[in-house]
Design a protein around this motif. Structure first.
Motif, PDB file in Angstrom:
ATOM      1  N   VAL A  68     163.627  46.131  98.361  1.00 22.60           N
ATOM      2  CA  VAL A  68     162.340  46.801  98.464  1.00 22.60           C
ATOM      3  C   VAL A  68     161.375  46.051  99.387  1.00 22.60           C
ATOM      4  N   THR A  69     161.338  44.742  99.314  1.00 21.50           N
ATOM      5  CA  THR A  69     160.396  43.969 100.141  1.00 21.50           C
ATOM      6  C   THR A  69     160.665  44.183 101.622  1.00 21.50           C
ATOM      7  N   GLU A  70     161.910  44.041 102.032  1.00 20.74           N
ATOM      8  CA  GLU A  70     162.262  44.203 103.449  1.00 20.74           C
ATOM      9  C   GLU A  70     161.977  45.632 103.916  1.00 20.74           C
ATOM     10  N   HIS A  71     162.306  46.596 103.070  1.00 24.03           N
ATOM     11  CA  HIS A  71     162.128  47.996 103.432  1.00 24.03           C
ATOM     12  C   HIS A  71     160.638  48.314 103.597  1.00 24.03           C
ATOM     13  N   LYS A  72     159.818  47.868 102.650  1.00 22.80           N
ATOM     14  CA  LYS A  72     158.373  48.100 102.742  1.00 22.80           C
ATOM     15  C   LYS A  72     157.778  47.401 103.958  1.00 22.80           C
ATOM     16  N   GLU A  73     158.269  46.211 104.274  1.00 27.31           N
ATOM     17  CA  GLU A  73     157.775  45.496 105.460  1.00 27.31           C
ATOM     18  C   GLU A  73     158.031  46.301 106.731  1.00 27.31           C
ATOM     19  N   GLU A  74     159.191  46.928 106.813  1.00 29.41           N
ATOM     20  CA  GLU A  74     159.501  47.771 107.974  1.00 29.41           C
ATOM     21  C   GLU A  74     158.560  48.966 108.041  1.00 29.41           C
ATOM     22  N   HIS A  75     158.294  49.566 106.892  1.00 30.31           N
ATOM     23  CA  HIS A  75     157.335  50.680 106.851  1.00 30.31           C
ATOM     24  C   HIS A  75     155.963  50.220 107.334  1.00 30.31           C
ATOM     25  N   ASP A  76     155.502  49.109 106.794  1.00 33.71           N
ATOM     26  CA  ASP A  76     154.176  48.603 107.154  1.00 33.71           C
ATOM     27  C   ASP A  76     154.079  48.294 108.648  1.00 33.71           C
ATOM     28  N   LYS A  77     155.134  47.709 109.179  1.00 35.70           N
ATOM     29  CA  LYS A  77     155.133  47.303 110.591  1.00 35.70           C
ATOM     30  C   LYS A  77     155.038  48.507 111.524  1.00 35.70           C
ATOM     31  N   ILE A  78     155.874  49.529 111.312  1.00 32.15           N
ATOM     32  CA  ILE A  78     155.852  50.669 112.235  1.00 32.15           C
ATOM     33  C   ILE A  78     154.579  51.480 112.070  1.00 32.15           C
ATOM     34  N   LEU A  79     154.074  51.590 110.845  1.00 33.47           N
ATOM     35  CA  LEU A  79     152.826  52.320 110.639  1.00 33.47           C
ATOM     36  C   LEU A  79     151.657  51.582 111.306  1.00 33.47           C
ATOM     37  N   TYR A  80     151.655  50.258 111.204  1.00 35.65           N
ATOM     38  CA  TYR A  80     150.634  49.465 111.886  1.00 35.65           C
ATOM     39  C   TYR A  80     150.702  49.705 113.401  1.00 35.65           C
ATOM     40  N   GLU A  81     151.899  49.659 113.962  1.00 35.82           N
ATOM     41  CA  GLU A  81     152.062  49.858 115.408  1.00 35.82           C
ATOM     42  C   GLU A  81     151.591  51.250 115.826  1.00 35.82           C
ATOM     43  N   LEU A  82     151.983  52.254 115.072  1.00 28.37           N
ATOM     44  CA  LEU A  82     151.595  53.618 115.400  1.00 28.37           C
ATOM     45  C   LEU A  82     150.076  53.781 115.365  1.00 28.37           C
ATOM     46  N   LYS A  83     149.444  53.271 114.325  1.00 30.31           N
ATOM     47  CA  LYS A  83     147.980  53.349 114.224  1.00 30.31           C
ATOM     48  C   LYS A  83     147.304  52.542 115.339  1.00 30.31           C
ATOM     49  N   TYR A  84     147.869  51.394 115.652  1.00 32.29           N
ATOM     50  CA  TYR A  84     147.306  50.540 116.699  1.00 32.29           C
ATOM     51  C   TYR A  84     147.250  51.295 118.032  1.00 32.29           C
ATOM     52  N   PHE A  85     148.386  51.870 118.447  1.00 35.32           N
ATOM     53  CA  PHE A  85     148.417  52.567 119.730  1.00 35.32           C
ATOM     54  C   PHE A  85     147.581  53.845 119.693  1.00 35.32           C
ATOM     55  N   TYR A  86     147.556  54.520 118.562  1.00 36.14           N
ATOM     56  CA  TYR A  86     146.716  55.711 118.412  1.00 36.14           C
ATOM     57  C   TYR A  86     145.240  55.338 118.586  1.00 36.14           C
TER      58      TYR A  86
END
Length: 131
Positions: A68-86
């Protein structure tokens, strides 16, 4: 840009498959030539992704997913990147960066994530349902 085909990403977990299908439907209809529509649709992807990840993370907790930790970290990372570029797409250069991210990084991440992490989660769920 990567061609996403929903049939390639079926995991036989209804809620996950629905979210993946919804993402693909929005993604394949992105109009990179119309900045106003693009921004609206990427905002839709962000909102859909937040719900998608939240639902997946509930499944992880319900089925005691061991990674769960690794999976959630991946979610957090891509969502952060998407919001950042948006959020940086308020000028022509920022819009180019967002378009590049959405054409190259986002679909590749989506495919890699489903093939590796989501398929692993789906298998854990199926195994626990059989117990």
């Amino acid at each position: 840009m990567k061609n996403l085909d929903i049939n390639k990403y079926i995991l036989d977990i209804d809620v996950m498959d629905k979210h993946h299908k919804d993402f693909i439907e929005i993604f394949i209809n992105l109009d990179f030539k119309n900045d106003e529509t693009l921004m609206k649709d990427i905002n839709s992807i962000i909102l859909q992704t937040i719900t998608h990840f939240s639902d997946e993370e509930e499944l992880m907790e319900k089925y005691l997913y061991p990674r769960v930790t690794e999976h959630k970290e991946e979610h957090d990372k891509i969502l952060y990147e998407l919001k950042y570029f948006y959020n940086k797409a308020n000028n022509p250069f920022g819009k180019k960066l967002l378009k590049s991210f959405c054409k190259e990084r986002l679909p590749q991440w989506f495919e890699d994530h489903i093939i590796s992490m989501d398929s692993d989660l789906a298998q854990v769920i199926k195994n626990k349902k059989m117990e």
